[in-house]
Design a protein around this motif. Structure first.
Motif, mmCIF file in Angstrom:
data_model
loop_
_atom_site.group_PDB
_atom_site.id
_atom_site.type_symbol
_atom_site.label_atom_id
_atom_site.label_comp_id
_atom_site.label_asym_id
_atom_site.label_seq_id
_atom_site.Cartn_x
_atom_site.Cartn_y
_atom_site.Cartn_z
ATOM 1 N N GLY A 36 0.798 -1.218 0.000
ATOM 2 C CA GLY A 36 0.000 0.000 0.000
ATOM 3 C C GLY A 36 0.830 1.267 0.000
ATOM 4 N N MET A 37 2.168 1.124 -0.067
ATOM 5 C CA MET A 37 3.043 2.292 -0.096
ATOM 6 C C MET A 37 2.941 2.948 -1.472
ATOM 7 S SD MET A 37 7.065 2.595 0.782
ATOM 8 C CE MET A 37 6.811 2.924 2.513
ATOM 9 N N HIS A 38 2.820 4.285 -1.472
ATOM 10 C CA HIS A 38 2.692 5.049 -2.711
ATOM 11 C C HIS A 38 4.030 5.664 -3.097
ATOM 12 C CE1 HIS A 38 -1.661 4.711 -2.524
ATOM 13 N NE2 HIS A 38 -1.573 5.014 -1.231
ATOM 14 N N PHE A 39 4.295 5.680 -4.392
ATOM 15 C CA PHE A 39 5.525 6.260 -4.917
ATOM 16 C C PHE A 39 5.154 7.284 -5.983
ATOM 17 C CE2 PHE A 39 6.458 1.991 -3.538
ATOM 18 C CZ PHE A 39 7.628 2.143 -2.810
ATOM 19 N N LEU A 40 5.755 8.456 -5.891
ATOM 20 C CA LEU A 40 5.581 9.484 -6.901
ATOM 21 C C LEU A 40 6.927 9.677 -7.579
ATOM 22 C CD1 LEU A 40 3.950 11.651 -8.343
ATOM 23 C CD2 LEU A 40 4.568 13.236 -6.491
ATOM 24 N N GLY A 41 6.966 9.405 -8.863
ATOM 25 C CA GLY A 41 8.190 9.505 -9.644
ATOM 26 C C GLY A 41 8.859 8.156 -9.800
ATOM 27 N N ASP A 42 9.498 7.965 -10.944
ATOM 28 C CA ASP A 42 10.264 6.752 -11.209
ATOM 29 C C ASP A 42 11.296 7.048 -12.278
ATOM 30 O OD1 ASP A 42 8.993 6.705 -13.755
ATOM 31 O OD2 ASP A 42 7.739 4.988 -13.281
ATOM 32 N N VAL A 74 11.202 2.474 -8.861
ATOM 33 C CA VAL A 74 10.697 3.552 -8.004
ATOM 34 C C VAL A 74 11.693 4.066 -6.973
ATOM 35 C CG1 VAL A 74 8.278 2.944 -8.329
ATOM 36 C CG2 VAL A 74 9.546 1.940 -6.423
ATOM 37 N N CYS A 75 12.678 3.243 -6.597
ATOM 38 C CA CYS A 75 13.691 3.687 -5.633
ATOM 39 C C CYS A 75 14.850 2.690 -5.632
ATOM 40 C CB CYS A 75 13.115 3.852 -4.226
ATOM 41 S SG CYS A 75 12.492 2.353 -3.437
ATOM 42 N N TRP A 76 15.885 3.023 -4.881
ATOM 43 C CA TRP A 76 17.058 2.152 -4.775
ATOM 44 C C TRP A 76 17.466 2.018 -3.311
ATOM 45 C CZ3 TRP A 76 21.510 3.955 -2.508
ATOM 46 C CH2 TRP A 76 21.627 5.342 -2.378
ATOM 47 N N LYS A 77 18.194 0.952 -3.019
ATOM 48 C CA LYS A 77 18.785 0.757 -1.690
ATOM 49 C C LYS A 77 20.056 -0.070 -1.833
ATOM 50 C CE LYS A 77 17.316 -2.462 1.149
ATOM 51 N NZ LYS A 77 16.603 -3.350 2.031
ATOM 52 N N ILE A 87 24.130 -1.689 -5.131
ATOM 53 C CA ILE A 87 22.876 -0.959 -5.339
ATOM 54 C C ILE A 87 21.849 -1.908 -5.958
ATOM 55 C CG2 ILE A 87 21.746 0.960 -6.560
ATOM 56 C CD1 ILE A 87 23.743 1.921 -4.452
ATOM 57 N N TRP A 88 20.626 -1.875 -5.430
ATOM 58 C CA TRP A 88 19.507 -2.669 -5.929
ATOM 59 C C TRP A 88 18.319 -1.739 -6.146
ATOM 60 C CZ3 TRP A 88 19.278 -8.279 -6.042
ATOM 61 C CH2 TRP A 88 20.489 -8.888 -5.693
ATOM 62 N N TYR A 89 17.523 -2.004 -7.173
ATOM 63 C CA TYR A 89 16.388 -1.153 -7.539
ATOM 64 C C TYR A 89 15.065 -1.861 -7.281
ATOM 65 C CZ TYR A 89 19.920 1.740 -9.711
ATOM 66 O OH TYR A 89 21.017 2.543 -9.921
ATOM 67 N N TYR A 90 14.126 -1.132 -6.691
ATOM 68 C CA TYR A 90 12.811 -1.665 -6.335
ATOM 69 C C TYR A 90 11.842 -1.456 -7.498
ATOM 70 C CZ TYR A 90 8.858 -2.593 -3.135
ATOM 71 O OH TYR A 90 7.752 -3.120 -2.495
ATOM 72 N N LYS A 124 15.034 8.374 -6.234
ATOM 73 C CA LYS A 124 15.129 8.504 -4.786
ATOM 74 C C LYS A 124 15.619 7.206 -4.131
ATOM 75 C CE LYS A 124 11.190 11.613 -4.780
ATOM 76 N NZ LYS A 124 9.758 11.713 -4.490
ATOM 77 N N GLN A 125 16.267 7.370 -2.990
ATOM 78 C CA GLN A 125 16.643 6.221 -2.176
ATOM 79 C C GLN A 125 15.383 5.726 -1.468
ATOM 80 O OE1 GLN A 125 19.838 6.946 0.568
ATOM 81 N NE2 GLN A 125 19.984 4.800 1.152
ATOM 82 N N CYS A 126 15.214 4.423 -1.367
ATOM 83 C CA CYS A 126 14.052 3.844 -0.675
ATOM 84 C C CYS A 126 14.035 4.339 0.765
ATOM 85 C CB CYS A 126 14.099 2.322 -0.713
ATOM 86 S SG CYS A 126 14.116 1.612 -2.381
#
Length: 129
Positions: A36-42, A74-77, A87-90, A124-126
Motif C-alpha cells: 500500500g506504499m505510494h511512490f511518486l516519480g520513477d 521507483v527507488c534504490w537501496k 545498489i539494488w532497484y525496487y 530517490k533512495q528507498c
C-alpha cells in the motif's frame, strides 16, 4: 594527439545523451506496491531481463521476473554485493513467481541496468533503506 575543447564538449554531450537514453526520469509517474506504499516519480531504464528478489540480496527468494525492457524503478537501496556493486532497484516484475501476496514486487541488482552511474541520477533512495 590533442583534443579540442569543442571535441571534448561533443563527447560530453554524446555521453549525456547515451545515459539519458538508457534511463529517463518521470516525475509524475505513480505506483503503489503490495504493502500500500505510494511512490511518486520513477525512472525507466533499459536492462537485461532477470529475476526480481524479495530482498536486496543474491540469496533472497525470487519473487517475480522482468521479461520486457525497458522497465520502471521507483527507488534504490544498498544490499549484498553483486557483480561489483551493492545498489539494488525496487520495481514490480512482469510475472509473479514467488509470493502471490507481494505481486512480483522486489529488487533487481544495478548490474542489470543500462546506466553509467548507480544509483541512477534522479531516482530517490528507498525510505526503508
Amino acid at each position: 594527439m590533442t583534443v579540442s575543447p569543442a571535441s571534448q564538449a561533443s563527447s560530453a554531450t554524446a555521453s549525456t545523451q547515451t545515459t539519458a537514453a538508457a534511463c529517463q526520469s518521470r516525475a509524475d509517474a505513480r505506483h503503489t506496491d503490495w504493502t500500500g506504499m505510494h511512490f511518486l516519480g520513477d525512472v525507466v531504464c533499459s536492462h537485461t531481463t532477470g529475476s526480481v528478489r524479495v530482498q536486496s540480496t543474491t540469496d533472497s527468494m525470487v519473487n517475480g521476473r522482468i521479461d520486457f525492457s525497458p522497465s520502471w524503478f521507483v527507488c534504490w537501496k544498498r544490499g549484498s554485493p553483486y557483480q561489483g556493486g551493492d545498489i539494488w532497484y525496487y520495481t514490480q516484475g512482469d510475472t509473479v513467481s514467488g509470493s502471490r501476496t507481494a505481486k512480483g514486487w522486489g529488487y533487481l541488482p544495478a548490474a542489470e541496468l543500462s546506466s553509467a552511474t548507480h544509483p541512477v541520477p534522479g531516482l530517490k533512495q528507498c525510505t526503508w533503506s
